[in-house]
Design a protein around this motif. Sequence first.
Motif: not given
Length: 242
Positions: A217, A227, A238
Amino acid sequence: MSAEFQVYIDFDGTISLQDTTDLLLERFADPAWLDVEAEWLRGAIGSRECLRRQVELLRLTPEALDGFIASVRIDPGVPAFMAFCRARGLPVTVLSDGLDRVVSGVLRQAGLGELPVLANRLERVGAEHWALRFPHARAECRAASGHCKCARLTGPAGLPGLLIGDGRSDFCAAGEAGFVFAKSRLIAHCEAEGIAHQPFRDFAELLPRFLAWLESRPHRAPNAPLAVPAKGPHGWRERSLA
């Protein structure tokens, strides 16, 4: 270091190797606890009613309860995982639909007594009699749980919530979490409901997977989306928590 999200971890079957409430009932409760369990399993009652009635069937002294707590073992990888979270500045809270006195006692003997614990409240009401109170219940809880974990994940705006769990008491919360690390029955539930998750077997396996997820991430500000994997452990997308 500012925390990006709040880590919520289930206790029974996740931190502990076995369900401590079931073990306690097997050793110290009138066998009628199994009849109550059967009602819950077929959906006739919620877990709050089930636990309340089962705890009323316990017969043990405080000394016997302390002896039981001393016998409980946790996943040996838990302390290292907690140390990692502490070093990364990630706040951890233990969410349990079990018994607070048991959960807190087991964590203390493992050197993890500083962890916040939210669980059902076990109270002594006689020489060998006990009652269960539910400070974290909600009348509108869809599962009629003693501890409505999903309320914690959908509470006042704050840090996004990441859930680590294993079973039925985590089902509702999994649907509200920003991301889920799942074992046992929670894996099948997440798969059936299309909930983004990463499976794990124990905390020795969880720690490197958790680290890989963190490192995959980019830097996030507090309250940003988490994430989550798109196509297994190596693809990420996302998901908004709004």
